[in-house]
Design an enzyme around this catalytic site. Sequence first.
Site, PDB file in Angstrom:
ATOM      1  N   ASP A  30      -3.605   5.026   1.459  1.00  0.00           N
ATOM      2  CA  ASP A  30      -2.582   3.344   1.585  1.00  0.00           C
ATOM      3  C   ASP A  30      -2.364   2.412   2.203  1.00  0.00           C
ATOM      4  O   ASP A  30      -2.473   2.600   4.034  1.00  0.00           O
ATOM      5  CB  ASP A  30      -0.962   4.125   1.809  1.00  0.00           C
ATOM      6  CG  ASP A  30       0.378   3.977   1.572  1.00  0.00           C
ATOM      7  OD1 ASP A  30       0.623   4.426  -0.157  1.00  0.00           O
ATOM      8  OD2 ASP A  30       0.337   2.542   1.542  1.00  0.00           O
ATOM      9  N   ILE A  31      -2.155   1.558   2.389  1.00  0.00           N
ATOM     10  CA  ILE A  31      -2.902   0.173   3.006  1.00  0.00           C
ATOM     11  C   ILE A  31      -1.579   0.645   3.759  1.00  0.00           C
ATOM     12  O   ILE A  31      -1.816  -0.384   4.997  1.00  0.00           O
ATOM     13  CB  ILE A  31      -3.017  -0.922   1.937  1.00  0.00           C
ATOM     14  CG1 ILE A  31      -3.530  -2.154   2.795  1.00  0.00           C
ATOM     15  CG2 ILE A  31      -1.684  -1.067   1.777  1.00  0.00           C
ATOM     16  CD1 ILE A  31      -3.768  -2.769   1.788  1.00  0.00           C
ATOM     17  N   ASN A  86       6.581   8.705  -7.718  1.00  0.00           N
ATOM     18  CA  ASN A  86       7.337   7.729  -8.022  1.00  0.00           C
ATOM     19  C   ASN A  86       7.305   6.984  -9.724  1.00  0.00           C
ATOM     20  O   ASN A  86       6.140   6.686  -9.963  1.00  0.00           O
ATOM     21  CB  ASN A  86       7.526   6.428  -7.454  1.00  0.00           C
ATOM     22  CG  ASN A  86       8.418   6.419  -5.853  1.00  0.00           C
ATOM     23  OD1 ASN A  86       8.737   7.624  -5.680  1.00  0.00           O
ATOM     24  ND2 ASN A  86       7.592   5.795  -4.964  1.00  0.00           N
ATOM     25  N   GLU A  94       6.211   0.473  -7.489  1.00  0.00           N
ATOM     26  CA  GLU A  94       6.261  -0.491  -7.639  1.00  0.00           C
ATOM     27  C   GLU A  94       4.421  -0.671  -7.869  1.00  0.00           C
ATOM     28  O   GLU A  94       4.427  -2.231  -8.322  1.00  0.00           O
ATOM     29  CB  GLU A  94       5.372  -1.126  -5.716  1.00  0.00           C
ATOM     30  CG  GLU A  94       7.103  -1.232  -5.399  1.00  0.00           C
ATOM     31  CD  GLU A  94       7.194  -0.892  -3.541  1.00  0.00           C
ATOM     32  OE1 GLU A  94       6.334  -0.948  -3.001  1.00  0.00           O
ATOM     33  OE2 GLU A  94       8.195  -0.895  -2.950  1.00  0.00           O
ATOM     34  N   VAL A  95       3.771   0.175  -8.322  1.00  0.00           N
ATOM     35  CA  VAL A  95       1.852  -0.272  -8.760  1.00  0.00           C
ATOM     36  C   VAL A  95       2.313   0.876 -10.440  1.00  0.00           C
ATOM     37  O   VAL A  95       2.148   1.702 -10.142  1.00  0.00           O
ATOM     38  CB  VAL A  95       0.990   0.208  -8.066  1.00  0.00           C
ATOM     39  CG1 VAL A  95      -0.123   0.145  -8.280  1.00  0.00           C
ATOM     40  CG2 VAL A  95       0.923  -0.941  -6.512  1.00  0.00           C
ATOM     41  N   HIS A  99       0.452   6.840  -9.769  1.00  0.00           N
ATOM     42  CA  HIS A  99      -0.406   8.037  -8.423  1.00  0.00           C
ATOM     43  C   HIS A  99       0.512   8.913  -7.635  1.00  0.00           C
ATOM     44  O   HIS A  99       2.118   8.987  -8.154  1.00  0.00           O
ATOM     45  CB  HIS A  99      -0.448   6.595  -7.550  1.00  0.00           C
ATOM     46  CG  HIS A  99       0.643   5.834  -7.580  1.00  0.00           C
ATOM     47  ND1 HIS A  99       0.697   5.381  -8.145  1.00  0.00           N
ATOM     48  CD2 HIS A  99       1.503   6.227  -6.416  1.00  0.00           C
ATOM     49  CE1 HIS A  99       2.389   4.360  -7.637  1.00  0.00           C
ATOM     50  NE2 HIS A  99       2.644   4.861  -6.756  1.00  0.00           N
ATOM     51  N   HIS A 101       1.771  10.033  -3.503  1.00  0.00           N
ATOM     52  CA  HIS A 101       1.099  10.000  -2.925  1.00  0.00           C
ATOM     53  C   HIS A 101       1.477  11.937  -2.165  1.00  0.00           C
ATOM     54  O   HIS A 101       1.928  13.164  -2.592  1.00  0.00           O
ATOM     55  CB  HIS A 101       3.106   8.791  -2.007  1.00  0.00           C
ATOM     56  CG  HIS A 101       3.034   8.348  -2.765  1.00  0.00           C
ATOM     57  ND1 HIS A 101       3.074   6.815  -1.676  1.00  0.00           N
ATOM     58  CD2 HIS A 101       3.184   7.898  -3.684  1.00  0.00           C
ATOM     59  CE1 HIS A 101       3.680   6.128  -2.436  1.00  0.00           C
ATOM     60  NE2 HIS A 101       3.704   6.284  -3.292  1.00  0.00           N
TER      61      HIS A 101
END
Length: 112
Positions: A30-31, A86, A94-95, A99, A101
Site C-alpha cells: 500500500d502506498i 472495504n 476508495e478504489v 482488494h 488489505h
Amino acid sequence: MTDCLFCKIIAGDIPSDKVYEDDLLYAFKDISPKASVHLLVIPKVHIESLDSLNAEHQQLIGYMMLKLPELAKSQGLDDGFRTIINTGPGGGQEVGHLHSHILGGKNMPGFN
Ligand code: AMP
Ligand code: ZN
C-alpha cells in the site's frame, strides 16, 4: 483503456511495489501504509467489490482467501495479521477494484 487504478497497476502502466503475482492475483505494498506491513491483494480480473461477485467468481475468491495467510507469512507476519475488505462508499472503499488489505507488524491500527 480502463480507468481503474488497480487495473493500470496490474498492467504495469502505474508503478507498484509488487510482492507477488500469478495468473490470477497481484499483491503489492500500500502506498500509504497504516502499519509496518500493509499489502493489497487483488484479483487480476476487474471486479468492483464484494457486491459485484457472482457464482462464477467462487473459485477465484476461494483461491484469493487461501493466498492471504501465505502472503502475510511471506512478509514475516508469523503470529497473525489483519485483513480488511472495504465495500462501497458505505464501507469506505476508495478504489473500485476488489482488494483485501493485509496489515500487521508494528503500529497496527484499530478499526477507526
Ligand atoms: P480502500 O479504501 O479499501 O479502497 O483502499 C484503497 C487503498 O489503496 C488505500 O489504502 C490507498 O493507500 C491505496 N492506494 C491508492 N493508490 C495506490 C497506489 N498507487 N499504490 C498502492 N496503493 C495505493
Ligand atoms: Zn480494475
